[in-house]
Design a protein around this motif. Structure first.
Motif, short mmCIF file in Angstrom:
data_model
loop_
_atom_site.label_atom_id
_atom_site.label_comp_id
_atom_site.label_asym_id
_atom_site.label_seq_id
_atom_site.Cartn_x
_atom_site.Cartn_y
_atom_site.Cartn_z
N SER A 113 0.87 -1.17 0.00
CA SER A 113 0.00 0.00 0.00
C SER A 113 0.91 1.22 0.00
CB SER A 113 -0.91 0.01 1.24
OG SER A 113 -0.17 0.30 2.40
N ASN A 114 0.34 2.39 0.10
CA ASN A 114 1.15 3.60 0.16
C ASN A 114 1.96 3.66 1.44
OD1 ASN A 114 0.20 4.48 -2.30
ND2 ASN A 114 -1.41 5.72 -1.40
N GLU A 115 1.46 3.04 2.51
CA GLU A 115 2.12 3.11 3.81
C GLU A 115 3.04 1.95 4.13
OE1 GLU A 115 -1.57 3.24 4.03
OE2 GLU A 115 -1.36 5.33 3.42
N ASP A 116 2.70 0.73 3.68
CA ASP A 116 3.50 -0.42 4.11
C ASP A 116 3.44 -1.59 3.15
OD1 ASP A 116 0.87 -1.04 4.68
OD2 ASP A 116 1.22 -1.63 6.74
N THR A 117 4.23 -2.60 3.49
CA THR A 117 4.29 -3.85 2.74
C THR A 117 4.02 -4.99 3.70
OG1 THR A 117 5.91 -2.95 1.20
CG2 THR A 117 5.79 -5.34 1.34
N LEU A 118 3.17 -5.93 3.28
CA LEU A 118 2.85 -7.09 4.09
C LEU A 118 3.24 -8.36 3.36
CD1 LEU A 118 -0.80 -6.32 5.27
CD2 LEU A 118 1.30 -5.96 6.55
N LEU A 119 3.74 -9.32 4.11
CA LEU A 119 3.97 -10.66 3.60
C LEU A 119 3.03 -11.56 4.38
CD1 LEU A 119 5.54 -12.73 1.91
CD2 LEU A 119 7.12 -12.93 3.84
N MET A 120 2.17 -12.29 3.66
CA MET A 120 1.19 -13.14 4.33
C MET A 120 1.22 -14.54 3.72
SD MET A 120 -1.92 -10.48 4.92
CE MET A 120 -2.42 -11.19 6.47
N ARG A 121 0.92 -15.52 4.55
CA ARG A 121 0.84 -16.90 4.10
C ARG A 121 -0.58 -17.15 3.59
NH1 ARG A 121 3.61 -19.06 7.80
NH2 ARG A 121 2.01 -18.96 9.39
N VAL A 122 -0.70 -17.86 2.47
CA VAL A 122 -2.00 -18.23 1.90
C VAL A 122 -2.35 -19.62 2.45
CG1 VAL A 122 -3.32 -18.65 -0.20
CG2 VAL A 122 -1.49 -16.92 -0.20
N GLU A 123 -3.45 -19.69 3.17
CA GLU A 123 -3.92 -20.95 3.74
C GLU A 123 -5.17 -21.39 2.99
OE1 GLU A 123 -2.49 -22.67 6.23
OE2 GLU A 123 -0.96 -21.19 6.75
N GLU A 124 -5.36 -22.72 2.92
CA GLU A 124 -6.56 -23.26 2.28
C GLU A 124 -7.30 -24.14 3.26
OE1 GLU A 124 -6.33 -24.88 -1.66
OE2 GLU A 124 -4.51 -23.75 -2.06
N GLU A 125 -8.62 -24.00 3.25
CA GLU A 125 -9.47 -24.83 4.10
C GLU A 125 -10.80 -25.01 3.39
OE1 GLU A 125 -11.63 -24.08 8.23
OE2 GLU A 125 -9.44 -24.10 8.40
N GLU A 126 -11.17 -26.26 3.16
CA GLU A 126 -12.44 -26.59 2.51
C GLU A 126 -12.66 -25.78 1.24
OE1 GLU A 126 -15.65 -26.43 5.29
OE2 GLU A 126 -14.55 -27.59 6.79
N ASP A 127 -11.71 -25.82 0.33
CA ASP A 127 -11.78 -25.16 -0.98
C ASP A 127 -11.85 -23.64 -0.90
OD1 ASP A 127 -11.69 -27.62 -2.29
OD2 ASP A 127 -13.86 -27.87 -2.18
N GLU A 128 -11.49 -23.05 0.22
CA GLU A 128 -11.42 -21.60 0.35
C GLU A 128 -10.00 -21.19 0.72
OE1 GLU A 128 -14.33 -19.59 2.66
OE2 GLU A 128 -15.92 -20.94 2.05
N GLN A 129 -9.59 -20.02 0.26
CA GLN A 129 -8.27 -19.50 0.59
C GLN A 129 -8.43 -18.27 1.46
OE1 GLN A 129 -6.47 -18.73 -3.25
NE2 GLN A 129 -5.38 -20.68 -3.15
N TYR A 130 -7.50 -18.11 2.41
CA TYR A 130 -7.48 -16.92 3.23
C TYR A 130 -6.04 -16.59 3.58
CZ TYR A 130 -7.41 -20.46 6.94
OH TYR A 130 -7.09 -21.52 7.73
N LEU A 131 -5.81 -15.36 4.00
CA LEU A 131 -4.46 -14.89 4.32
C LEU A 131 -4.23 -14.90 5.82
CD1 LEU A 131 -4.31 -11.86 1.88
CD2 LEU A 131 -3.27 -14.10 1.57
N VAL A 132 -3.01 -15.32 6.20
CA VAL A 132 -2.61 -15.36 7.60
C VAL A 132 -1.33 -14.56 7.75
CG1 VAL A 132 -1.88 -16.87 9.49
CG2 VAL A 132 -3.64 -17.65 7.89
N GLY A 133 -1.30 -13.66 8.72
CA GLY A 133 -0.11 -12.87 8.97
C GLY A 133 1.02 -13.73 9.49
#
Length: 85
Positions: A40-60
């Motif tokens: 973003s304009n303020e920062d950079t994030l590195l997140m892990r992509v997790e999968e559960e029951e055919d859905e993906q979500y991000l974890v810090g």
């Protein structure tokens, strides 16, 4: 990157309930894990992509050593194989 190029965008709610918009700069795999590099304009994030029951979500990533190790390996890979402009 040219100003008119469109990046994928994602909205994240942080631990304080604040909503922030990020551009997806990279998606990559390392050591049997998938990661997303978001900016973003303020920062950079590195997140892990997790999968559960055919859905993906991000974890810090809370471990600073893990984060630095992954970012360092990513930088080496980008330097070895720069993107075409």
């Amino acid at each position: 990157m040219a100003e008119d190029q469109v990046r994928d965008h994602i909205t994240i709610e942080d631990e304080n309930g604040e909503i922030k918009d990020y551009s997806v700069e990279a998606l990559f795999d390392m050591e049997d894990q998938s990661y997303a590099l978001l900016t973003s304009n303020e920062d950079t994030l590195l997140m892990r992509v997790e999968e559960e029951e055919d859905e993906q979500y991000l974890v810090g990533i809370t471990d600073p050593e893990e984060r630095e190790s992954i970012l360092h390996a990513y930088e080496i890979a980008v330097e070895a194989n720069p993107a075409d402009e």
